[in-house]
Motif scaffolding. Structure first.
Motif, short mmCIF file in Angstrom:
data_model
loop_
_atom_site.label_atom_id
_atom_site.label_comp_id
_atom_site.label_asym_id
_atom_site.label_seq_id
_atom_site.Cartn_x
_atom_site.Cartn_y
_atom_site.Cartn_z
N GLU A 161 0.64 -1.25 -0.07
CA GLU A 161 -0.13 0.01 -0.10
C GLU A 161 1.07 1.20 0.48
N PHE A 162 0.34 2.20 -0.93
CA PHE A 162 0.92 3.84 -0.46
C PHE A 162 0.27 4.55 -0.15
N LEU A 163 0.19 5.17 0.75
CA LEU A 163 -0.72 5.71 1.31
C LEU A 163 -0.13 7.80 0.90
N ALA A 164 -1.26 8.30 -0.11
CA ALA A 164 -1.39 9.20 -0.80
C ALA A 164 -1.62 10.54 0.51
N VAL A 165 -1.42 11.73 0.48
CA VAL A 165 -2.05 12.43 1.37
C VAL A 165 -1.20 13.50 1.49
N ASP A 223 6.45 2.17 11.28
CA ASP A 223 5.23 1.04 12.22
C ASP A 223 4.69 0.21 11.70
N LYS A 224 3.71 0.69 10.40
CA LYS A 224 2.72 -0.01 10.01
C LYS A 224 3.16 -0.32 8.58
N ASP A 225 4.19 0.13 7.80
CA ASP A 225 4.29 -1.11 6.73
C ASP A 225 4.10 -0.72 5.65
N ILE A 226 3.09 0.52 5.93
CA ILE A 226 2.75 1.47 4.65
C ILE A 226 3.65 2.18 3.47
N ALA A 227 3.92 2.20 2.34
CA ALA A 227 4.80 3.53 1.85
C ALA A 227 3.70 4.77 1.98
N ILE A 228 4.73 6.32 1.89
CA ILE A 228 3.83 7.85 2.22
C ILE A 228 4.48 7.97 1.00
N LEU A 229 3.67 8.70 -0.13
CA LEU A 229 2.99 9.84 -0.96
C LEU A 229 2.90 11.19 -0.66
N PRO A 245 10.15 3.85 2.70
CA PRO A 245 9.61 4.40 1.13
C PRO A 245 8.76 5.52 1.22
N TYR A 246 9.09 6.63 1.87
CA TYR A 246 8.70 8.13 1.60
C TYR A 246 8.88 8.20 0.27
N PHE A 247 8.08 8.92 -0.21
CA PHE A 247 8.22 10.16 -1.65
C PHE A 247 7.09 11.03 -0.84
#
Length: 310
Positions: A161-165, A223-229, A245-247
Motif C-alpha cells: 500500500e502507498f498512502l497518498a496524503v 510501524d505500519k509497513d505502508i509507504a507514503i506519497l 519508502p517516504y516519497f
C-alpha cells in the motif's frame, strides 16, 4: 516520541482509515503533483512563473492517458478567499483540469492551504460551475467533485500500500491551528512575499520543521509497513537503497521548474519539468527523470520493518 510525533501518528491513522482505495498494476499511469499554489496572478502568486511549464506537462499527461492526483494545496485559498479570482487568473489551466475530470482521471486531495475544499458546500458553490465569459453563461467545471484527505494505492501484484496524503497531518500550525496560519498569511505574510520574506510557520522555508515532519512520517511508515506519497514540505524526496519508502513530490512553485512523482509500467520515479536549452540554443520545456525508475515490488510488505530508521 514527542507530542508532535504522537499527533502525527493519530492523524495519519485517521487519514488511512478514511481513505479511498485504488488498485495499481502495470497498465496504471499516475502523475502526482503537490503544492501548486495557484493564485490570482498578482505579485504574490508564486505559481504564475511556472504556469506554462505546468500546463505543458499536464497536456502531455492528458494525451498519454495518465490520471492526475493533486496532493493538496492546489489552490492558494489562504491568501485568496475567492476561488473565482484564482480560476479567472489561470483559466487555461482549469480548462485542462476539467478535461482530466470529465474523463474520470482527476483526484483532488486537500492540504492546509486549500482546507476550504473539505466543505462540500464551498465546493458546490465555487467549483461545480463557473461563469464562462466567452459563452456568456454558466458552464460546468468540476460537477460533483469531492476532495478527500487521502487515497490508498494498492499494488495488485504484491499488495503493498502507498498512502497518498498532503503531508500537513500532525503539523500543529498547519493542521490543528491552520486557521491561525491562514489569518496571518492572508493579512500579513502575503505582502511580505513580494520583498522576499517568508512565513516561518511554513515547513517549505523552515529546515527544522521540515526535518521533524519527515522524521515523524518515517516512524509511521516503519510501524505500519505502508509507504507514503506526500508533498507539503516542498522538498522532493525519493528513498535510496534501504531507506524507508517516504516519497515527496516537491512542489510546483520552485524558481526553476516543477517536480512530481510518476507511477507507470509498475515503476515509480521522481521527475522534473523545466525550461532547458537545446544544442541549437532553442529553449524548450522538457521532462527529466531525477530518481528511479524503481519497480514497485521493491517496496513489498513486511520489508520496511527490517530496514533501519534513517
Amino acid at each position: 516520541m514527542g507530542w508532535c510525533g504522537l499527533k502525527t501518528n493519530k492523524r495519519l491513522d485517521e487519514a488511512y482509515s478514511g481513505a479511498q482505495t485504488m488498485m495499481v498494476d502495470e497498465d496504471t499511469k499516475l502523475i502526482f503533483f503537490s503544492d501548486v499554489h495557484r493564485g490570482d496572478n498578482s505579485m504574490s502568486d508564486e505559481f504564475a512563473h511556472n504556469q506554462n511549464i505546468y500546463f505543458h506537462a499536464l497536456s502531455k499527461y492528458l494525451e498519454e492517458g495518465y490520471t492526475y492526483v493533486e496532493l493538496g494545496d492546489g489552490d492558494e485559498l489562504w491568501e485568496h478567499a475567492k476561488f473565482k479570482d484564482i480560476r479567472g487568473a489561470h483559466s487555461d489551466v482549469f480548462c485542462l483540469l476539467r478535461e482530466f475530470y470529465q474523463r474520470g482521471r482527476f483526484h483532488m486531495l486537500f492540504g492546509n492551504h486549500n482546507m476550504a475544499v473539505r466543505n462540500r458546500r464551498f465546493v458546490e458553490k465555487n467549483m461545480y460551475r463557473f461563469y464562462d465569459e466567452y459563452l456568456d453563461k454558466q458552464s460546468e467545471l468540476f460537477p460533483g467533485l469531492v476532495a478527500v484527505e487521502a487515497i490508498r494505492f494498492v499494488y495488485r501484484k504484491t499488495g503493498q500500500e502507498f498512502l497518498a496524503v498532503h503531508g500537513h497531518q500532525g503539523d500543529l500550525f498547519n493542521d490543528q491551528l491552520w486557521w491561525i496560519s491562514m489569518f496571518s498569511l492572508r493579512n500579513f505574510w502575503r505582502y511580505m512575499h513580494t520583498i522576499g520574506l517568508h512565513n516561518p510557520a511554513s515547513p517549505a522555508k523552515n529546515r527544522v520543521k521540515r526535518h521533524k515532519i519527515e522524521v515523524n512520517f518515517s516512524r509511521w511508515i516503519r510501524d505500519k509497513d505502508i509507504a507514503i506519497l506526500c508533498g507539503h514540505t516542498h522538498r522532493p524526496k525519493f528513498p535510496k537503497g534501504k531507506e524507508l519508502p517516504y516519497f515527496n513530490t516537491g512542489c510546483c512553485i520552485h524558481p526553476r521548474g516543477i517536480n512530481g512523482i510518476e507511477i507507470r509500467d509498475g515503476q515509480i520515479m521522481l521527475i522534473d519539468w523545466r525550461i532547458r536549452p537545446q544544442e541549437d540554443g532553442q529553449l524548450v520545456i522538457s521532462k527529466k527523470v531525477i530518481r528511479g525508475p524503481v519497480p514497485l515490488e521493491r517496496y513489498t510488505r513486511n520489508k520496511t520493518k527490517r530496514k533501519g530508521f534513517r
